[in-house]
Design a protein around this motif. Structure first.
Motif, PDB file in Angstrom:
ATOM      1  N   ILE A   1       0.834  -1.207   0.000  1.00 24.50           N
ATOM      2  CA  ILE A   1       0.000   0.000   0.000  1.00 24.50           C
ATOM      3  C   ILE A   1       0.861   1.246   0.000  1.00 24.50           C
ATOM      4  O   ILE A   1       0.642   2.187  -0.770  1.00 24.50           O
ATOM      5  N   VAL A   2       1.881   1.263   0.870  1.00 24.79           N
ATOM      6  CA  VAL A   2       2.759   2.436   0.964  1.00 24.79           C
ATOM      7  C   VAL A   2       3.463   2.696  -0.360  1.00 24.79           C
ATOM      8  O   VAL A   2       3.594   3.846  -0.797  1.00 24.79           O
ATOM      9  N   ASN A   3       3.921   1.622  -1.019  1.00 22.51           N
ATOM     10  CA  ASN A   3       4.635   1.763  -2.295  1.00 22.51           C
ATOM     11  C   ASN A   3       3.700   1.792  -3.503  1.00 22.51           C
ATOM     12  O   ASN A   3       4.135   1.722  -4.637  1.00 22.51           O
ATOM     13  N   MET A   4       2.374   1.865  -3.225  1.00 23.35           N
ATOM     14  CA  MET A   4       1.342   2.066  -4.235  1.00 23.35           C
ATOM     15  C   MET A   4       1.197   0.924  -5.231  1.00 23.35           C
ATOM     16  O   MET A   4       0.819   1.125  -6.380  1.00 23.35           O
ATOM     17  N   HIS A   5       1.512  -0.282  -4.767  1.00 23.03           N
ATOM     18  CA  HIS A   5       1.144  -1.450  -5.566  1.00 23.03           C
ATOM     19  C   HIS A   5      -0.384  -1.532  -5.624  1.00 23.03           C
ATOM     20  O   HIS A   5      -0.963  -1.874  -6.654  1.00 23.03           O
ATOM     21  N   PHE A   6      -1.003  -1.213  -4.482  1.00 18.67           N
ATOM     22  CA  PHE A   6      -2.457  -1.033  -4.423  1.00 18.67           C
ATOM     23  C   PHE A   6      -2.727   0.467  -4.340  1.00 18.67           C
ATOM     24  O   PHE A   6      -2.149   1.159  -3.502  1.00 18.67           O
ATOM     25  N   ARG A   7      -3.590   0.963  -5.191  1.00 26.02           N
ATOM     26  CA  ARG A   7      -3.845   2.397  -5.280  1.00 26.02           C
ATOM     27  C   ARG A   7      -4.963   2.835  -4.338  1.00 26.02           C
ATOM     28  O   ARG A   7      -5.825   2.032  -3.953  1.00 26.02           O
ATOM     29  N   ALA A   8      -4.958   4.108  -3.999  1.00 30.48           N
ATOM     30  CA  ALA A   8      -5.999   4.673  -3.142  1.00 30.48           C
ATOM     31  C   ALA A   8      -7.369   4.424  -3.761  1.00 30.48           C
ATOM     32  O   ALA A   8      -7.580   4.661  -4.950  1.00 30.48           O
ATOM     33  N   GLY A   9      -8.303   3.917  -2.951  1.00 30.87           N
ATOM     34  CA  GLY A   9      -9.648   3.636  -3.422  1.00 30.87           C
ATOM     35  C   GLY A   9      -9.826   2.250  -4.019  1.00 30.87           C
ATOM     36  O   GLY A   9     -10.956   1.825  -4.292  1.00 30.87           O
ATOM     37  N   GLU A  10      -8.720   1.527  -4.213  1.00 31.52           N
ATOM     38  CA  GLU A  10      -8.809   0.194  -4.829  1.00 31.52           C
ATOM     39  C   GLU A  10      -9.393  -0.820  -3.845  1.00 31.52           C
ATOM     40  O   GLU A  10      -9.054  -0.831  -2.666  1.00 31.52           O
ATOM     41  N   ARG A  11     -10.274  -1.672  -4.348  1.00 27.56           N
ATOM     42  CA  ARG A  11     -10.860  -2.720  -3.510  1.00 27.56           C
ATOM     43  C   ARG A  11      -9.814  -3.774  -3.165  1.00 27.56           C
ATOM     44  O   ARG A  11      -8.960  -4.120  -3.991  1.00 27.56           O
ATOM     45  N   LEU A  12      -9.892  -4.278  -1.941  1.00 28.42           N
ATOM     46  CA  LEU A  12      -8.995  -5.331  -1.484  1.00 28.42           C
ATOM     47  C   LEU A  12      -9.832  -6.592  -1.275  1.00 28.42           C
ATOM     48  O   LEU A  12     -10.519  -6.727  -0.269  1.00 28.42           O
ATOM     49  N   VAL A  13      -9.797  -7.464  -2.253  1.00 30.21           N
ATOM     50  CA  VAL A  13     -10.629  -8.666  -2.237  1.00 30.21           C
ATOM     51  C   VAL A  13      -9.922  -9.762  -1.453  1.00 30.21           C
ATOM     52  O   VAL A  13      -8.793 -10.156  -1.795  1.00 30.21           O
ATOM     53  N   GLU A  14     -10.572 -10.251  -0.405  1.00 28.02           N
ATOM     54  CA  GLU A  14      -9.940 -11.226   0.490  1.00 28.02           C
ATOM     55  C   GLU A  14      -9.443 -12.455  -0.256  1.00 28.02           C
ATOM     56  O   GLU A  14      -8.322 -12.930  -0.026  1.00 28.02           O
ATOM     57  N   ARG A  15     -10.262 -12.993  -1.139  1.00 30.99           N
ATOM     58  CA  ARG A  15      -9.893 -14.207  -1.864  1.00 30.99           C
ATOM     59  C   ARG A  15      -8.612 -13.989  -2.675  1.00 30.99           C
ATOM     60  O   ARG A  15      -7.710 -14.827  -2.671  1.00 30.99           O
ATOM     61  N   ASP A  16      -8.532 -12.844  -3.354  1.00 32.05           N
ATOM     62  CA  ASP A  16      -7.346 -12.539  -4.157  1.00 32.05           C
ATOM     63  C   ASP A  16      -6.119 -12.355  -3.270  1.00 32.05           C
ATOM     64  O   ASP A  16      -5.010 -12.796  -3.616  1.00 32.05           O
ATOM     65  N   LEU A  17      -6.310 -11.713  -2.118  1.00 30.17           N
ATOM     66  CA  LEU A  17      -5.189 -11.496  -1.205  1.00 30.17           C
ATOM     67  C   LEU A  17      -4.682 -12.812  -0.627  1.00 30.17           C
ATOM     68  O   LEU A  17      -3.476 -12.983  -0.430  1.00 30.17           O
ATOM     69  N   CYS A  18      -5.594 -13.748  -0.365  1.00 31.71           N
ATOM     70  CA  CYS A  18      -5.189 -15.069   0.118  1.00 31.71           C
ATOM     71  C   CYS A  18      -4.261 -15.737  -0.894  1.00 31.71           C
ATOM     72  O   CYS A  18      -3.227 -16.314  -0.538  1.00 31.71           O
ATOM     73  N   ASP A  19      -4.629 -15.635  -2.184  1.00 31.52           N
ATOM     74  CA  ASP A  19      -3.816 -16.241  -3.247  1.00 31.52           C
ATOM     75  C   ASP A  19      -2.463 -15.529  -3.378  1.00 31.52           C
ATOM     76  O   ASP A  19      -1.424 -16.177  -3.520  1.00 31.52           O
ATOM     77  N   GLN A  20      -2.490 -14.198  -3.335  1.00 31.91           N
ATOM     78  CA  GLN A  20      -1.260 -13.432  -3.524  1.00 31.91           C
ATOM     79  C   GLN A  20      -0.282 -13.598  -2.367  1.00 31.91           C
ATOM     80  O   GLN A  20       0.930 -13.673  -2.567  1.00 31.91           O
ATOM     81  N   LEU A  21      -0.817 -13.646  -1.150  1.00 32.77           N
ATOM     82  CA  LEU A  21       0.038 -13.748   0.033  1.00 32.77           C
ATOM     83  C   LEU A  21       0.330 -15.196   0.427  1.00 32.77           C
ATOM     84  O   LEU A  21       1.295 -15.455   1.150  1.00 32.77           O
ATOM     85  N   GLY A  22      -0.523 -16.119  -0.026  1.00 33.13           N
ATOM     86  CA  GLY A  22      -0.338 -17.520   0.338  1.00 33.13           C
ATOM     87  C   GLY A  22      -0.680 -17.802   1.782  1.00 33.13           C
ATOM     88  O   GLY A  22      -0.038 -18.635   2.427  1.00 33.13           O
ATOM     89  N   VAL A  23      -1.684 -17.097   2.290  1.00 34.70           N
ATOM     90  CA  VAL A  23      -2.107 -17.291   3.684  1.00 34.70           C
ATOM     91  C   VAL A  23      -3.615 -17.498   3.732  1.00 34.70           C
ATOM     92  O   VAL A  23      -4.316 -17.333   2.738  1.00 34.70           O
ATOM     93  N   SER A  24      -4.108 -17.840   4.922  1.00 39.05           N
ATOM     94  CA  SER A  24      -5.522 -18.122   5.088  1.00 39.05           C
ATOM     95  C   SER A  24      -6.356 -16.845   5.099  1.00 39.05           C
ATOM     96  O   SER A  24      -5.836 -15.744   5.308  1.00 39.05           O
ATOM     97  N   ARG A  25      -7.665 -17.009   4.919  1.00 38.66           N
ATOM     98  CA  ARG A  25      -8.573 -15.867   4.962  1.00 38.66           C
ATOM     99  C   ARG A  25      -8.605 -15.255   6.359  1.00 38.66           C
ATOM    100  O   ARG A  25      -8.748 -14.045   6.498  1.00 38.66           O
ATOM    101  N   THR A  26      -8.413 -16.068   7.391  1.00 36.51           N
ATOM    102  CA  THR A  26      -8.381 -15.545   8.766  1.00 36.51           C
ATOM    103  C   THR A  26      -7.241 -14.560   8.938  1.00 36.51           C
ATOM    104  O   THR A  26      -7.417 -13.474   9.504  1.00 36.51           O
TER     105      THR A  26
END
Length: 231
Positions: free
Chosen positions: A29-54
């Motif tokens: 977020i700080v380095n603007m990979h994700f832009r201001a106002g952009e939605r953060l979809v949990e399912r996509d973040l789980c895949d990108q980070l390789g961690v659980s939804r919790t």
């Protein structure tokens, strides 16, 4: 008994999976990979980070407390948008507290502090020269941590540190602007010079000038972004 004598002992890693995921998301977020106002979809973040939804949900809640994520009704988590007015207030806090810390360091006139600030400023210049902007952010945070810790203003540093993520989000924009790679370090050098001279008033003024210039850049960029979004 040594660790080798206890083959079944579980060794705690230096950082938990949650802490590592939090660092990755904060940096993104700080380095603007994700832009201001952009939605953060949990399912996509789980895949990108390789961690659980919790873990993703815990990370998002933490980032919300830092002001980097906002939860919108019927839309879910998004990257928080900083308004020019919010930026102005953040820089106001910085200007006062950093000025106080710089003045206190000048009063102490400790050559070891001056030497450490000089070393960190050299890192900032090197990172700028290599166009390594994340390294600029890290070294700049180290510069102010050193300033506050050696001024004895630990409460003030606690306040600034609580909004460091938002400060770095703004800083990630300002450091990319033309000539900031020269102006920023030059202004920080004046802070060091005043501390070295033991001139508290000059140190306070130099810290304020540096923050005021950064504030003007950030507010202009944010106003431009808002205008573009409305258009």
């Amino acid at each position: 008994m040594s660790v080798s004598d206890q083959p079944m002992r579980v060794l705690r890693p230096e950082k938990t999976l949650r802490e590592l995921a939090l660092e990755k998301m904060r940096d993104a977020i700080v380095n603007m990979h994700f832009r201001a106002g952009e939605r953060l979809v949990e399912r996509d973040l789980c895949d990108q980070l390789g961690v659980s939804r919790t873990i993703v949900r815990e990370v998002l809640r933490h980032l919300e407390s830092e002001g980097l994520v906002a939860i919108q009704p019927n839309r879910g988590p998004i990257v928080a948008e900083t308004t020019p007015e919010e930026a102005r207030q953040i820089y106001e806090i910085r200007g006062v507290l950093e000025g106080i810390a710089a003045k206190a360091c000048a009063t102490q006139k400790d050559p070891r502090v001056v030497a450490e600030l000089e070393r960190i400023l050299a890192r900032i210049r090197t990172a700028y020269a290599a166009n390594e902007l994340p390294a600029v952010l890290t070294a700049t945070t180290d510069f102010y941590r050193t300033l506050f810790e050696n001024s004895g203003r630990h409460v003030a540093w606690g306040i600034v540190n609580s909004i460091t993520a938002r400060i770095n989000h703004l800083r990630s924009m300002t450091i990319k602007t033309p000539d900031r790679n020269k102006q920023g370090p030059a202004q920080m050098q004046k802070i060091i010079d005043a501390i070295k001279a033991g001139d508290g008033a000059a140190a306070y003024e130099a810290a304020n000038v540096h923050v005021t210039n950064a504030a003007a850049i950030a507010e202009a960029l944010l106003a431009e972004q808002q205008g573009g979004n409305r258009g």
